[in-house]
Motif scaffolding. Structure first.
Motif, short mmCIF file in Angstrom:
data_model
loop_
_atom_site.label_atom_id
_atom_site.label_comp_id
_atom_site.label_asym_id
_atom_site.label_seq_id
_atom_site.Cartn_x
_atom_site.Cartn_y
_atom_site.Cartn_z
N VAL A 139 59.54 -23.39 8.28
CA VAL A 139 59.30 -24.40 9.31
C VAL A 139 59.85 -25.75 8.86
N ALA A 157 60.72 -22.48 19.52
CA ALA A 157 59.71 -23.26 18.82
C ALA A 157 58.73 -23.91 19.80
N HIS A 179 56.51 -21.19 21.04
CA HIS A 179 55.61 -20.78 19.95
C HIS A 179 54.46 -21.78 19.78
N VAL A 180 54.78 -23.06 19.77
CA VAL A 180 53.75 -24.09 19.62
C VAL A 180 52.81 -24.09 20.82
N THR A 181 53.35 -23.85 22.01
CA THR A 181 52.51 -23.77 23.20
C THR A 181 51.51 -22.64 23.10
N VAL A 196 50.44 -21.27 20.35
CA VAL A 196 49.47 -21.62 19.30
C VAL A 196 48.40 -22.55 19.85
N ALA A 197 48.81 -23.47 20.73
CA ALA A 197 47.83 -24.36 21.35
C ALA A 197 46.85 -23.59 22.23
N LEU A 234 46.77 -20.58 14.27
CA LEU A 234 47.24 -21.58 13.31
C LEU A 234 46.43 -21.50 12.03
#
Length: 208
Positions: free
Chosen positions: A24, A179, A182-184, A186-187, A193
């Motif tokens: 990352v 990315a 992916h972050v969405t 994870v949220a 996380l």
């Protein structure tokens, strides 16, 4: 052996978690420094925001980019070796069947796709395999544009320097899109996380 007989098995092994965060960091440095490099010689009708660049100027951005490239290469090679030797690829990231991918994608689009720590559904496996392949090609096109004379055969394999540079840029945008997705996700599932930071237990694939 089933998960019922291994209740303490972590969702992600320590090497996976360590290599994930190294990757990352290295990929982030390459993306942001790459934007600075692109802005110095844009070949499309847009520029990236100056605040999003890394390096401050072309020379500084190149230094960041090349340093992060070697970190990413070493980390990636270590991940490939570990993935094959440990069975991580065969067990967790085997390419999904088309039917399974379509089924899970349909469920995901309706926000009905469940997620259990330590298990990869067909959509995740398809995306992860795809982004790993994209990173490999990204590194190859990066070398081709960095040393187009010394590595002329590699540049030629991608259709020459200009095309290799365009492929490099297109893959960067695709990786950024991954990315963001992916972050969405994870949220939406924040416990994923935590599982990538500490040894969270692997959840059972089938709940009673």
């Amino acid at each position: 052996m089933s998960d019922r007989l291994q209740p303490s098995r972590p969702a992600h092994a320590v090497p996976i978690r360590v290599m994930h965060w190294i990757g990352v960091y290295a990929m982030g440095c390459m993306i942001f420094s790459g934007w600075e490099i692109y802005n110095a010689s844009p070949d499309l009708p847009f520029l990236f925001p100056r605040w999003a660049g890394l390096g401050g100027w072309l020379g500084g951005a190149l230094a960041w980019h090349l340093t992060a490239m070697w970190v990413l290469c070493v980390d990636g090679l270590a991940y490939l070796v570990y993935g094959f030797v440990s069975g991580h690829f065969g067990e967790d990231l085997r390419p999904p069947a088309v039917g399974a991918f379509a089924r899970d994608l349909h469920a995901a689009l309706r926000f009905r796709l469940t997620h259990r720590l330590g298990h990869y559904n067909a959509v995740q496996r398809g995306l992860y395999v795809g982004v790993l392949a994209a990173v490999v090609v990204q590194v190859a096109t990066g070398f081709a544009t960095w040393k187009p004379v010394q590595l002329g055969w590699l540049a030629a394999a991608f259709g020459g320097y200009p095309l290799a540079r365009h492929i490099h840029l297109a893959l960067m945008l695709a990786i950024v899109a991954f990315a963001i997705l992916h972050v969405t996700l994870v949220a939406i599932h924040p416990r994923t996380l935590k599982a990538m930071i500490v040894a969270a237990p692997r959840e059972r694939e089938e709940q009673p």
